[in-house]
Design an enzyme around this catalytic site. Structure first.
Site, PDB file in Angstrom:
ATOM      1  CE  LYS A 114      -4.321  -1.803   1.735  1.00 33.88           C
ATOM      2  NZ  LYS A 114      -5.339  -1.779   2.783  1.00 33.88           N
ATOM      3  CE  LYS A 195      -7.354  -8.922  -4.557  1.00 35.23           C
ATOM      4  NZ  LYS A 195      -8.375  -8.915  -3.552  1.00 35.23           N
ATOM      5  CE  LYS A 198     -12.986  -3.182  -1.898  1.00 32.58           C
ATOM      6  NZ  LYS A 198     -13.539  -4.114  -0.948  1.00 32.58           N
TER       7      LYS A 198
HETATM    8  P1  ADP Z   1     -10.674  -5.918  -3.192  1.00 37.52           P
HETATM    9  O1  ADP Z   1      -9.410  -6.445  -3.813  1.00 37.52           O
HETATM   10  O2  ADP Z   1     -11.813  -6.025  -4.125  1.00 37.52           O
HETATM   11  O3  ADP Z   1     -10.462  -4.530  -2.644  1.00 37.52           O
HETATM   12  P2  ADP Z   1     -10.518  -6.754  -0.446  1.00 37.52           P
HETATM   13  O4  ADP Z   1      -9.035  -6.814  -0.442  1.00 37.52           O
HETATM   14  O5  ADP Z   1     -11.190  -5.616   0.252  1.00 37.52           O
HETATM   15  O6  ADP Z   1     -11.039  -6.837  -1.960  1.00 37.52           O
HETATM   16  O7  ADP Z   1     -11.048  -8.120   0.163  1.00 37.52           O
HETATM   17  C1  ADP Z   1     -12.270  -8.293   0.871  1.00 37.52           C
HETATM   18  C2  ADP Z   1     -12.487  -9.789   1.076  1.00 37.52           C
HETATM   19  O8  ADP Z   1     -12.785 -10.450  -0.163  1.00 37.52           O
HETATM   20  C3  ADP Z   1     -11.262 -10.516   1.640  1.00 37.52           C
HETATM   21  O9  ADP Z   1     -11.714 -11.506   2.551  1.00 37.52           O
HETATM   22  C4  ADP Z   1     -10.620 -11.154   0.423  1.00 37.52           C
HETATM   23  O10 ADP Z   1      -9.891 -12.335   0.753  1.00 37.52           O
HETATM   24  C5  ADP Z   1     -11.832 -11.460  -0.469  1.00 37.52           C
HETATM   25  N1  ADP Z   1     -11.486 -11.316  -1.904  1.00 37.52           N
HETATM   26  C6  ADP Z   1     -11.154 -10.154  -2.538  1.00 37.52           C
HETATM   27  N2  ADP Z   1     -10.934 -10.359  -3.844  1.00 37.52           N
HETATM   28  C7  ADP Z   1     -11.117 -11.689  -4.068  1.00 37.52           C
HETATM   29  C8  ADP Z   1     -11.027 -12.533  -5.220  1.00 37.52           C
HETATM   30  N3  ADP Z   1     -10.716 -12.037  -6.414  1.00 37.52           N
HETATM   31  N4  ADP Z   1     -11.278 -13.848  -5.073  1.00 37.52           N
HETATM   32  C9  ADP Z   1     -11.608 -14.357  -3.867  1.00 37.52           C
HETATM   33  N5  ADP Z   1     -11.705 -13.632  -2.734  1.00 37.52           N
HETATM   34  C10 ADP Z   1     -11.471 -12.310  -2.811  1.00 37.52           C
END
Ligand code: ADP
Ligand code: TRP
Length: 333
Positions: A114, A195, A198
């Site tokens: 970050k 991955k 959002k």
């Molecule tokens: P993002 O990358 O969308 O900001 P976060 O890091 O806030 O997502 O993750 C929120 C939750 O969702 C966590 O528990 C994370 O492990 C899960 N998560 C986020 N992206 C994925 C993904 N592509 N596949 C599976 N689980 C995910």
């Protein structure tokens, strides 16, 4: 009857909830609440460590609550609340700050990632993020924490802090374990090397996306990626992973098997796979969209759920915090 094990987990309110978040976290939460004593919260304080706009944040907090409820979290079964509504999280984090070695925090991968991403905003909160997370977890004496792979380091940090506390003030906190059942990692629709996230708008399908949007996003999904001979390209594998999760249940059916067979005999048409998957997603999430429409209308009910959740969490958290106060030598007023 033996006491139920305690589960604690939080999600940051920082954007639309997508099908990756749903499969990686929320779907599991909904199952866990049947079996465990669960605390699920919206980690709004954590999310302030990233760049954000205050007005959007307010909406994102409510939207995350709506997503929790629409996905099936039930305030009768779980304690559902907003982190900042329970002051003991920050208070305990302060005590933990005094126990946490700075060099342990500096080696956290998420802090490094970050900091590289937001070079102009490397704030102290980014560094002490895992300390607040340890407070979130230990306030409720969690036994298990459902999290993705990226959070394992923070759980280890939680256990380090608990141990430091116990060594200094006497045995009090017990070890927490990660709860990871078949961790699925859904990949981006536009770049299957990364991955689904959002922070990449084209990469995801939101759990509340309208049918037309879902069809459009799926139609654009990348399938033509390189793969070693004999291996399924990542973009295609990702679509199969999604088919497996969303295509046939709960009614049964053979969509997955049909495309699997076609893939093997070389007759597969990706446009058909994508459009079938889009229709499956539309059907699967239709009840979510309907529940969201109901919840959005009833702001009073949402406020009540937030308030009652915070009260329930506060009662448990305050008990822990008072005991900590005693142990560390402060004077309770
Ligand atoms: P993002 O990358 O969308 O900001 P976060 O890091 O806030 O997502 O993750 C929120 C939750 O969702 C966590 O528990 C994370 O492990 C899960 N998560 C986020 N992206 C994925 C993904 N592509 N596949 C599976 N689980 C995910
Ligand atoms: N750091 C977690 C994430 O980004 C969110 C979080 C905050 C959390 N506090 C927590 C998760 C406590 C589990 C337990 O996904």
């Amino acid at each position: 009857m033996s006491k139920k094990e305690v589960i604690v987990s939080g999600i940051q309110p920082s954007g639309e909830m997508h099908i990756g978040n749903y499969l990686g976290a929320l779907k599991d939460f909904v199952k866990l609440q049947e079996e465990f004593e669960c605390y699920f919260f919206i980690a709004d304080l954590h999310s302030l460590t990233e760049d954000y706009s205050p007005e959007e944040k307010r909406q994102q907090i409510t939207d995350t609550l709506i997503a929790f409820l629409a996905a099936g979290l039930d305030p009768q079964k779980s304690t559902i609340f907003v982190q900042s509504h329970v002051p003991a999280h920050v208070e305990l984090a302060w005590i933990f700050n005094t126990l946490t070695p700075i060099n342990e925090l500096e080696r956290m991968t998420q802090y490094k990632d970050k900091s590289a991403k937001q070079k102009k905003n490397i704030n102290v909160g980014l560094l002490t993020y895992p300390v607040l997370q340890a407070a979130d977890i230990l306030l409720y004496h969690a036994d298990q924490v459902p999290v993705g792979h990226d959070q394992i380091q923070h759980l280890e940090m939680t256990n380090i802090i608990a141990k430091k506390f116990n060594n200094k003030y006497g045995e009090y906190f017990h070890e927490v374990k990660a709860h990871m059942k078949d961790p699925v990692r859904i990949m981006s629709l536009t770049d299957p090397e990364k991955k689904m996230s959002k922070s990449e708008p084209g990469s995801y399908v939101g759990i509340f996306d309208e049918p037309e949007i879902i069809r459009k996003k799926l139609a654009k999904a990348v399938t033509a990626t390189d793969a070693p001979t004999g291996e399924m390209p990542k973009g295609v594998k990702n679509l199969f992973d999604l088919l497996k999760e969303f295509a046939d249940p709960p009614a049964g059916g053979n969509t997955f098997d049909k495309f699997d067979k076609q893939y093997k005999d070389g007759s597969i048409k990706y446009s058909e796979l994508k459009s079938d998957l889009a229709e499956s997603l539309i059907t699967y999430f239709a009840p979510f969209r309907a529940r969201r429409a109901e919840l959005t209308k009833d702001t009073e009910a949402l406020t009540k759920i937030m308030k009652e959740g915070a009260e329930k969490a506060h009662t448990v958290a305050l008990k822990t915090y008072k005991e900590v106060y005693e142990k560390v030598g402060l004077v309770w007023s």
